[in-house]
Design a protein around this motif. Structure first.
Motif, PDB file in Angstrom:
ATOM      1  N   GLY A  74       0.763  -1.242   0.000  1.00  0.00           N
ATOM      2  CA  GLY A  74       0.000   0.000   0.000  1.00  0.00           C
ATOM      3  C   GLY A  74       0.795   1.295   0.000  1.00  0.00           C
ATOM      4  N   THR A  75       2.101   1.233   0.266  1.00  0.00           N
ATOM      5  CA  THR A  75       2.899   2.466   0.308  1.00  0.00           C
ATOM      6  C   THR A  75       3.865   2.513  -0.868  1.00  0.00           C
ATOM      7  N   ASP A  76       4.006   3.700  -1.468  1.00  0.00           N
ATOM      8  CA  ASP A  76       4.878   3.828  -2.632  1.00  0.00           C
ATOM      9  C   ASP A  76       6.349   3.887  -2.201  1.00  0.00           C
ATOM     10  N   LEU A  77       7.076   2.823  -2.531  1.00  0.00           N
ATOM     11  CA  LEU A  77       8.501   2.754  -2.155  1.00  0.00           C
ATOM     12  C   LEU A  77       9.297   3.910  -2.761  1.00  0.00           C
ATOM     13  N   LEU A  78       8.885   4.339  -3.959  1.00  0.00           N
ATOM     14  CA  LEU A  78       9.660   5.367  -4.661  1.00  0.00           C
ATOM     15  C   LEU A  78       9.533   6.729  -3.993  1.00  0.00           C
ATOM     16  N   ARG A  79       8.564   6.868  -3.102  1.00  0.00           N
ATOM     17  CA  ARG A  79       8.364   8.157  -2.421  1.00  0.00           C
ATOM     18  C   ARG A  79       8.645   8.085  -0.929  1.00  0.00           C
ATOM     19  N   MET A  80       9.272   6.990  -0.499  1.00  0.00           N
ATOM     20  CA  MET A  80       9.603   6.852   0.926  1.00  0.00           C
ATOM     21  C   MET A  80      10.855   7.630   1.274  1.00  0.00           C
ATOM     22  N   GLN A  81      10.929   8.083   2.528  1.00  0.00           N
ATOM     23  CA  GLN A  81      12.146   8.707   3.041  1.00  0.00           C
ATOM     24  C   GLN A  81      13.236   7.645   3.162  1.00  0.00           C
ATOM     25  N   PRO A  82      14.514   8.053   3.013  1.00  0.00           N
ATOM     26  CA  PRO A  82      15.615   7.085   3.092  1.00  0.00           C
ATOM     27  C   PRO A  82      15.571   6.207   4.352  1.00  0.00           C
ATOM     28  N   ALA A  83      15.235   6.778   5.499  1.00  0.00           N
ATOM     29  CA  ALA A  83      15.215   5.990   6.741  1.00  0.00           C
ATOM     30  C   ALA A  83      14.138   4.909   6.699  1.00  0.00           C
ATOM     31  N   GLU A  84      12.962   5.272   6.169  1.00  0.00           N
ATOM     32  CA  GLU A  84      11.873   4.294   6.031  1.00  0.00           C
ATOM     33  C   GLU A  84      12.297   3.158   5.106  1.00  0.00           C
ATOM     34  N   LEU A  85      12.946   3.551   4.017  1.00  0.00           N
ATOM     35  CA  LEU A  85      13.368   2.590   3.012  1.00  0.00           C
ATOM     36  C   LEU A  85      14.415   1.624   3.571  1.00  0.00           C
ATOM     37  N   ARG A  86      15.302   2.157   4.409  1.00  0.00           N
ATOM     38  CA  ARG A  86      16.307   1.296   5.039  1.00  0.00           C
ATOM     39  C   ARG A  86      15.649   0.238   5.905  1.00  0.00           C
ATOM     40  N   ALA A  87      14.562   0.615   6.562  1.00  0.00           N
ATOM     41  CA  ALA A  87      13.856  -0.339   7.418  1.00  0.00           C
ATOM     42  C   ALA A  87      13.161  -1.424   6.584  1.00  0.00           C
ATOM     43  N   VAL A  88      12.650  -1.021   5.421  1.00  0.00           N
ATOM     44  CA  VAL A  88      11.981  -1.990   4.550  1.00  0.00           C
ATOM     45  C   VAL A  88      13.003  -2.977   3.987  1.00  0.00           C
ATOM     46  N   ARG A  89      14.147  -2.442   3.598  1.00  0.00           N
ATOM     47  CA  ARG A  89      15.219  -3.219   2.985  1.00  0.00           C
ATOM     48  C   ARG A  89      15.834  -4.146   4.025  1.00  0.00           C
ATOM     49  N   GLY A  90      15.792  -5.420   3.784  1.00  0.00           N
ATOM     50  CA  GLY A  90      16.312  -6.352   4.790  1.00  0.00           C
ATOM     51  C   GLY A  90      15.351  -6.557   5.943  1.00  0.00           C
ATOM     52  N   GLY A  91      14.222  -5.876   5.916  1.00  0.00           N
ATOM     53  CA  GLY A  91      13.176  -6.070   6.905  1.00  0.00           C
ATOM     54  C   GLY A  91      12.011  -6.775   6.238  1.00  0.00           C
ATOM     55  N   ARG A  92      11.110  -5.976   5.651  1.00  0.00           N
ATOM     56  CA  ARG A  92       9.959  -6.609   4.988  1.00  0.00           C
ATOM     57  C   ARG A  92      10.314  -7.127   3.599  1.00  0.00           C
TER      58      ARG A  92
END
Ligand SMILES: Nc1ncnc2c1ncn2[C@@H]1O[C@H](COP(=O)(O)OP(=O)(O)O)[C@@H](O)[C@H]1O
Ligand SMILES: [Mg+2]
Length: 331
Positions: A74-92
């Protein structure tokens, strides 16, 4: 009703060159449902890796996402803040890359590399992380898992290193595992073992998988659905079984014709598609495959075909080709 996990729409990626910006990914549409395995197939250089890297903000310097969206849960990865993206990467989202020799740290013990990821994303203390690291190595079928935690990458075989990479990819119980040509450097027997491993893990853990490869035969038994990429666009997208039985795009047909064992007959000819894909920045005006296509007509050289449902089929089978429907109707 299946639930969409990843929905990439009209993704565009460009590279800065001395002559200006060159398009490498030109409007890719991809989606993955919960629990689904999507195979992404295409020749080397067609934009498979850049597409996946763009989703988690890992594009190399001078390569940019310049359009589209990529919704994940539901959330656009291309518009996420770098910190949010770091959490997604290797997380979800977990990643497994092609070459464990460059992705694993050569001077760090396997166990420490796994624990680092676990402590960062799962906030486990040292003892809990160590226990989980051992469990993960068992999960990916590494014999003597406990002792292996103490090994350095060079002390393992190529196949075992790739299993370690998968364990790292799985460390945070991802909803989606993206495997980018994870078996390319391995011999055929080990490749098949890794495919079986991921297939089993996917069922046990209930995650979705995107498996990227240039080898259509390899993912025949693994993918639920296959997207065929050519020069930075999706040219065909269909349930795997349907794609093998009834390929619609001339490029997919060419890829299939170069897999002798799927075409059974004695002395099956190993045909391959003549020519090469366009270089970034030198894309033809119309269909990017037209210069190599045996069926191309005048309009193919002028107008880019849209990825659209194939006529007369109930299943979701999409193809980007001006002549596909006509050829099928004539056959
Ligand atoms: N770091 C880079 N610098 C410049 N061009 C690149 C870089 N990485 C990839 N490219 C270009 O982008 C195209 C797509 O690359 P990539 O996504 O790695 O292809 P694939 O994974 O399908 O083999 C390549 O043909 C190459 O020309
Ligand atoms: Mg690649």
């Amino acid at each position: 009703m299946s639930e969409r996990l990843l929905d990439v729409r009209d993704l565009k990626i460009e590279i800065d060159t001395r002559r200006g910006r060159a398009v490498v990914v030109d409007g890719i549409d991809l989606h993955v449902d919960k629990g689904e395995t999507l195979g992404v197939v295409g020749e080397s250089g067609c934009g498979k890796s850049l597409t996946m890297l763009s989703l988690v903000g890992l594009l190399p310097n001078r390569i940019h996402t310049t359009g589209g969206s990529a919704h994940f849960a539901g959330t656009d990865l291309l518009r996420m803040q770098p910190a949010e993206l770091r959490a997604v990467r290797g997380g979800r989202i977990g990643f497994v890359f092609q070459d464990p020799m460059t992705s694993l740290n050569p001077v760090m013990r396997i166990g420490d590399q796994l624990m680092e990821s676990l402590r960062q994303h799962k906030r486990l203390d040292k003892a809990a992380a160590r226990q989980r690291a051992g469990e993960l190595l068992k999960l990916v079928g590494i014999p003597g898992a406990e002792q292996r935690l103490e090994s350095f990458p060079h002390e393992l075989s190529g196949g075992m290193r790739q299993r370690v990479m998968i364990a790292i990819g799985l460390a945070c119980d991802p909803d989606l595992l993206i495997a980018d040509e994870p078996t390319t450097a391995l011999d055929v027997t080990i490749q098949a073992q890794i495919v079986e491993l991921v297939k089993g893990l996917k069922q046990r853990l209930g995650m979705s998988v995107v498996w990227i490869t240039h080898d259509l035969a390899l993912i025949a038994g693994l993918a639920d659905r296959i997207a065929v990429l050519y020069a930075g666009t999706v040219v065909e997208d269909a349930p795997a079984e349907l794609l093998f039985r009834d390929p619609a795009h001339p490029y997919t047909r060419g890829l299939l014709a170069s897999i002798p064992r799927l075409h059974g007959e004695d002395g099956a000819r190993l045909s391959s598609i003549g020519g090469t894909p366009p270089e970034p920045g030198r894309r033809p005006q119309g269909c990017p495959f037209a210069p190599r296509c045996p069926l191309a007509e005048a309009m193919c050289h002028d107008i880019v075909p849209a990825l659209a449902p194939l006529r007369g089929v109930a299943t979701p089978h999409r193809v980007a080709c001006h002549v596909a429907n006509r050829v099928r109707e004539a056959a």
